[in-house]
Scaffold this motif. Structure first.
Motif, short mmCIF file in Angstrom:
data_model
loop_
_atom_site.label_atom_id
_atom_site.label_comp_id
_atom_site.label_asym_id
_atom_site.label_seq_id
_atom_site.Cartn_x
_atom_site.Cartn_y
_atom_site.Cartn_z
N GLN A 11 0.92 -1.02 -0.06
CA GLN A 11 -0.08 -0.33 -0.26
C GLN A 11 0.81 0.96 -0.09
OE1 GLN A 11 0.31 -2.08 2.54
NE2 GLN A 11 1.01 -1.55 3.67
N ASP A 12 0.48 2.31 -0.42
CA ASP A 12 1.08 3.38 -0.39
C ASP A 12 2.73 3.53 -1.75
OD1 ASP A 12 -0.85 4.96 0.31
OD2 ASP A 12 -0.10 3.94 2.35
N LEU A 13 3.30 2.50 -1.92
CA LEU A 13 4.04 2.29 -2.81
C LEU A 13 4.18 3.15 -4.36
CD1 LEU A 13 5.65 -1.92 -2.62
CD2 LEU A 13 6.90 1.06 -1.69
N ARG A 14 4.61 3.18 -4.32
CA ARG A 14 5.00 4.47 -5.85
C ARG A 14 6.07 3.82 -6.55
NH1 ARG A 14 6.64 10.22 -3.90
NH2 ARG A 14 8.73 8.44 -3.91
N ALA A 15 6.14 2.49 -7.99
CA ALA A 15 6.43 1.59 -8.62
C ALA A 15 7.76 2.44 -9.37
CB ALA A 15 5.38 1.53 -9.64
N ARG A 16 7.78 3.82 -9.62
CA ARG A 16 9.09 4.48 -9.99
C ARG A 16 10.13 4.20 -8.99
NH1 ARG A 16 6.22 9.36 -8.76
NH2 ARG A 16 6.54 10.46 -6.95
N ASP A 17 10.02 3.75 -7.81
CA ASP A 17 10.99 4.07 -5.93
C ASP A 17 11.41 2.58 -6.92
OD1 ASP A 17 9.87 6.33 -6.02
OD2 ASP A 17 9.29 5.59 -4.03
N LEU A 18 10.57 1.31 -7.09
CA LEU A 18 11.66 -0.16 -7.17
C LEU A 18 12.25 -0.12 -7.86
CD1 LEU A 18 8.40 -1.42 -6.46
CD2 LEU A 18 9.91 -1.27 -4.96
N PRO A 19 13.42 -1.27 -7.58
CA PRO A 19 13.50 -1.79 -8.65
C PRO A 19 13.01 -1.84 -10.21
CG PRO A 19 14.70 -2.59 -6.69
CD PRO A 19 13.74 -1.92 -7.10
N GLU A 20 13.86 -1.54 -11.29
CA GLU A 20 12.53 -1.68 -13.02
C GLU A 20 12.38 -3.07 -13.26
OE1 GLU A 20 11.21 -1.53 -15.70
OE2 GLU A 20 12.57 0.59 -14.82
N PRO A 21 12.50 -4.64 -12.39
CA PRO A 21 12.06 -5.74 -12.17
C PRO A 21 10.66 -5.62 -11.50
CG PRO A 21 14.51 -6.20 -11.86
CD PRO A 21 14.11 -5.05 -11.30
N TYR A 22 10.36 -5.19 -10.20
CA TYR A 22 9.70 -5.12 -9.93
C TYR A 22 8.81 -4.16 -10.04
CZ TYR A 22 12.89 -8.38 -7.61
OH TYR A 22 14.01 -8.69 -7.41
N ARG A 23 8.89 -3.45 -11.19
CA ARG A 23 7.94 -1.78 -10.99
C ARG A 23 5.93 -2.44 -11.82
NH1 ARG A 23 12.37 2.49 -13.42
NH2 ARG A 23 13.45 2.32 -10.94
N GLY A 24 6.69 -3.77 -12.60
CA GLY A 24 5.37 -3.94 -12.99
C GLY A 24 4.44 -4.95 -11.97
N VAL A 25 4.97 -5.43 -11.40
CA VAL A 25 4.29 -6.40 -10.37
C VAL A 25 3.68 -5.28 -9.68
CG1 VAL A 25 4.47 -8.11 -8.34
CG2 VAL A 25 6.10 -8.15 -10.89
N VAL A 26 4.12 -3.84 -8.91
CA VAL A 26 3.31 -3.08 -8.23
C VAL A 26 2.33 -2.43 -9.10
CG1 VAL A 26 3.16 -1.55 -6.76
CG2 VAL A 26 5.06 -3.11 -6.51
N ARG A 27 2.50 -2.15 -10.27
CA ARG A 27 1.56 -1.21 -11.55
C ARG A 27 0.68 -2.49 -11.56
NH1 ARG A 27 6.01 -0.01 -15.14
NH2 ARG A 27 6.85 2.01 -13.95
N GLY A 28 0.55 -3.52 -11.81
CA GLY A 28 -0.18 -4.42 -11.96
C GLY A 28 -1.45 -4.13 -12.13
N GLY A 29 -1.97 -3.58 -11.07
CA GLY A 29 -3.54 -3.56 -10.53
C GLY A 29 -3.92 -4.88 -9.84
#
Length: 185
Positions: A79-97
């Motif tokens: 919750q409240d994580l911004r995908a852009r703050d994560l290492p690249e491989p994990y951004r899509g996972v959090v953005r996934g909805g």
């Protein structure tokens, strides 16, 4: 600036340089320990270890915003994580909805260790689907990673048991038994 040193002679930098160097060394040590602790936290997540990221927490004050976000991701606090703050491989996972798209994104991660880290983080967040568990099993098996393989097989066994799928449960238990066998010398 020159300062007096031992024996009354002047030495370039003197005590100030030594103190700055010591401070820099402590800062470098803090960065190295912080990175090491994040790696340990990530590997614990990958193998579904109950080990919290407490060691990282001790150095949180030295961490960057991105490192704090990554630690939060690893412990399942999405919750409240911004995908852009994560290492690249994990951004899509959090953005996934939704859960299904997040689990598809886990399967798209190219690096097998990163894929297992993402699966472990999703598990801790309560977002790992049966398909995500299967992805983690296939990944761990293909790489010969016994500890994560056993962890995800046990999760799969619990899911089969909850679903009342006795045939699948028996197959999974046989696989767990096989993987649990000691390796030959």
């Amino acid at each position: 600036a020159r300062q007096g040193g031992a024996g009354g002679g002047e030495q370039p930098g003197g005590v100030a340089v030594v103190l700055r160097a010591a401070g820099a060394a402590r800062a470098e040590d803090a960065v190295a320990h912080r990175d090491d602790r994040l790696v340990r936290c990530a590997l614990a997540a990958a193998s579904l270890s109950d080990e919290p990221c407490a060691q990282f927490e001790a150095l949180r004050g030295f961490a960057t915003e991105e490192e704090r976000a990554y630690a939060q991701f690893l412990v399942g606090g999405w919750q409240d994580l911004r995908a852009r703050d994560l290492p690249e491989p994990y951004r899509g996972v959090v953005r996934g909805g939704n859960e299904a798209s997040q689990n598809r994104e886990i399967g798209r991660i190219e690096d097998p260790v990163s894929r297992l880290v993402a699966a472990g983080a999703a598990f801790r967040a309560g977002r790992l689907s049966p398909a995500g568990v299967a992805t983690a099993i296939d990944t761990a098996s293909a790489q010969g990673f016994r500890r994560p393989l056993l962890a995800y097989l046990n999760v799969q066994a619990k899911l089969a048991e909850q679903a009342g799928d006795t045939a699948a449960l028996e197959t999974i238990r046989r696989r767990i038994e096989l993987v649990s066998q000691p390796l030959p010398d």
